[in-house]
Design a protein around this motif. Sequence first.
Motif, short mmCIF file in Angstrom:
data_model
loop_
_atom_site.label_atom_id
_atom_site.label_comp_id
_atom_site.label_asym_id
_atom_site.label_seq_id
_atom_site.Cartn_x
_atom_site.Cartn_y
_atom_site.Cartn_z
N VAL A 159 5.01 26.12 9.71
CA VAL A 159 6.43 27.11 8.62
C VAL A 159 6.08 26.79 7.44
N VAL A 160 5.87 24.90 7.46
CA VAL A 160 6.40 24.25 5.51
C VAL A 160 5.59 24.97 5.21
N PRO A 161 3.76 24.80 5.73
CA PRO A 161 2.47 24.55 5.03
C PRO A 161 2.29 25.69 4.02
N TRP A 162 3.23 26.70 4.41
CA TRP A 162 3.36 28.17 3.71
C TRP A 162 4.23 28.01 2.39
N LEU A 163 5.41 26.71 2.66
CA LEU A 163 5.97 26.39 1.39
C LEU A 163 5.56 26.33 0.49
N LEU A 164 4.76 25.76 0.95
CA LEU A 164 3.93 24.76 -0.60
C LEU A 164 3.36 25.38 -1.49
N PHE A 165 3.33 26.99 -1.56
CA PHE A 165 3.03 28.46 -2.55
C PHE A 165 3.90 28.68 -2.63
N ALA A 166 4.96 28.30 -3.08
CA ALA A 166 5.90 29.12 -3.57
C ALA A 166 6.74 28.22 -4.31
N PRO A 167 7.03 28.69 -5.22
CA PRO A 167 8.30 28.16 -6.62
C PRO A 167 8.45 26.86 -6.33
N GLN A 168 8.54 26.18 -7.33
CA GLN A 168 9.35 24.88 -7.39
C GLN A 168 11.18 24.98 -7.54
N PRO A 169 11.69 24.73 -6.69
CA PRO A 169 11.45 22.97 -6.16
C PRO A 169 11.25 23.44 -4.99
N VAL A 170 10.96 24.55 -4.32
CA VAL A 170 10.57 25.09 -2.72
C VAL A 170 9.10 24.10 -2.38
N ALA A 171 8.66 24.35 -2.55
CA ALA A 171 7.05 23.64 -2.57
C ALA A 171 7.11 22.23 -2.74
N SER A 172 7.95 21.42 -4.28
CA SER A 172 7.58 19.94 -4.06
C SER A 172 8.95 19.86 -2.19
N ALA A 173 10.02 20.15 -2.07
CA ALA A 173 10.64 20.25 -0.61
C ALA A 173 9.35 20.13 0.28
N ALA A 174 8.84 21.27 0.42
CA ALA A 174 7.56 21.37 1.10
C ALA A 174 6.82 19.93 1.65
N ALA A 175 6.45 19.51 0.30
CA ALA A 175 5.71 18.47 0.10
C ALA A 175 6.68 17.25 1.18
N ALA A 176 7.78 17.16 0.21
CA ALA A 176 8.26 16.09 1.57
C ALA A 176 8.29 16.04 2.56
N VAL A 177 8.93 17.59 3.13
CA VAL A 177 8.74 17.15 5.02
C VAL A 177 7.23 17.10 5.86
N ILE A 178 6.16 17.51 5.00
CA ILE A 178 4.80 16.71 5.24
C ILE A 178 5.51 15.09 5.06
N VAL A 179 5.71 14.90 3.81
CA VAL A 179 5.02 13.37 4.02
C VAL A 179 6.25 12.73 5.15
N LEU A 180 7.41 13.11 4.98
CA LEU A 180 8.30 12.33 6.25
C LEU A 180 6.98 12.47 7.84
N THR A 181 7.21 13.98 7.68
CA THR A 181 6.49 13.28 9.20
C THR A 181 5.28 12.96 9.28
N GLN A 182 3.99 12.73 8.30
CA GLN A 182 3.19 11.75 8.43
C GLN A 182 3.10 10.64 8.99
N LEU A 183 4.35 10.20 8.08
CA LEU A 183 5.23 9.04 7.93
C LEU A 183 5.67 8.65 9.34
N TRP A 184 6.09 9.70 9.55
CA TRP A 184 6.47 9.20 11.35
C TRP A 184 5.52 8.74 12.07
N LEU A 185 4.38 9.59 11.86
CA LEU A 185 2.85 8.74 12.35
C LEU A 185 2.32 7.68 12.62
N VAL A 186 2.68 7.39 11.54
CA VAL A 186 1.97 5.88 10.68
C VAL A 186 2.71 5.79 11.63
N VAL A 187 4.49 5.70 11.86
CA VAL A 187 4.73 4.54 12.57
C VAL A 187 4.45 4.75 13.77
#
Length: 476
Positions: free
Chosen positions: A220-248
């Motif tokens: 779901v979230v990847p589609w929002l990367l192409f949305a207007p701001q600040p939605v795109a930034s929020a989508a990127a933040a979700v991706i960053v958080l999920t990736q940090l969980w994988l890092v941990v």
Amino acid sequence: MEWLGTTDYDLAREVLQRGVAAIFVVAFLSTLQQFPALLGERGLLPVPRFLEYAYARKQPTIFRWHYSDRMLRLVCAGGIGVGLALVVGVPQLGPAWVPTLCFLVLWGLYLSVVTMGQTFYGFGWESLLLEAGFIVAWLGSSETATPIPVIWFLRWLVFRLEFGAGMIKLRGDRSWRDLTALYYHHETQPMPGPLSRQAHLLPKPLHRLEVLGNHFAQLVVPWLLFAPQPVASAAAAVIVLTQLWLVVTGNFAWLNWLTIVLAFAAIDDATVHALIAAWPAGAGPEGMPIWFGVPVLAVTALLVALSWFPARNLVAKRQLMNASFNRWHLVNAYGAFGSVTQTRYEIIVEGTDAEFPDESADWRAYEFPGKPGDPRRIPRQFAPYHLRLDWLMWFLALGSPDTGWFDAFLRRLLEADPRTLRLLRVDPFHGERPRWVRATVWHYRFTSREEKRRTGLVWMRESLGEAYPPRRLRAG
């Protein structure tokens, strides 16, 4: 060409350029320390032998006419030097063509390595780094505005990376669809980290929520990367958080770290300024010289044309995972863990100096830096560094038919080859030759909390017999 540039993504450009360059430094460092033993002149899969094949000589590599370990080290040293300069930000202070040239040098040098790397470089994050490096090369410098087409294409890269991984899961293992995949994944992943056992021991309802969160973040979230701001930034933040969980909770080389960096392509300065007032919004240079804008448009057009193949793959019934559609590793297909193994097997390599290789012999285990071995040892954190031999040992335990490298590995242990032994954490013979080596297969599982308190062990394991019978060096 003012319409081609933007002042809204100055922070994104800084993070993208310095972050991708930092990953290149790690990649070249990993190559410098491991390539000679794995693929060098006396490696397990020697590049000079590989170059005897016509296929190898057609690859885009500076080694196609000649390879030597010394040349490989010079390539790595050059890549590390250029990468560090970009991390510091020196090339970005000059004209736009300077960082472009630096990133293209990194891309070309690492492409030369990857195309000779055979199975040791057959990982999706190798292609991801190459594609990211080529695209980021066209972000320009502090003297020009940030090119809008490059920012959008980087979002398309993140979309392919995340959505492709989500689709490969839904189409693959049933456990992703019935939300049970993470009952097993933290325990059976290739290289667990220090907190993997704690993640595995979480209650099963939380594991089901983890899978639901993964599906949301990747489908779901990847589609929002192409949305207007600040939605795109929020989508990127979700991706960053999920990736940090994988890092941990795991060790996936630089895959998660690079994804975090690339997600910044969707975070604009205005959103950052709203959260951190000290960060200036829209303070960068405006406009773009035509001599830089025209190549940016030409490269973007090329990348868009190459996108047909991975786009078609996303909707294909037989979706390819981690596939390149050209020799240059540009605009690839990505995806990981389409299936989840539910039982962990480990290959334990042992040696003895006894005259006869029976069970009365004193068999001593070789220990690897990352993969499980000693059941008392807590897994270490190595990512974003990539332990290539450890990863292939995981595939070997799963029954991979690609075993030529392992036969060579056992022979190097019998020879007590110093380069090979430096890839290991423990050489039980301290540089001396064993008389025999063998490989046994074991079932590993994390200890429960009660088992850990009682035994002090991190893993419980059970022997399943020999995987490779004892062998020794032939006379002469």
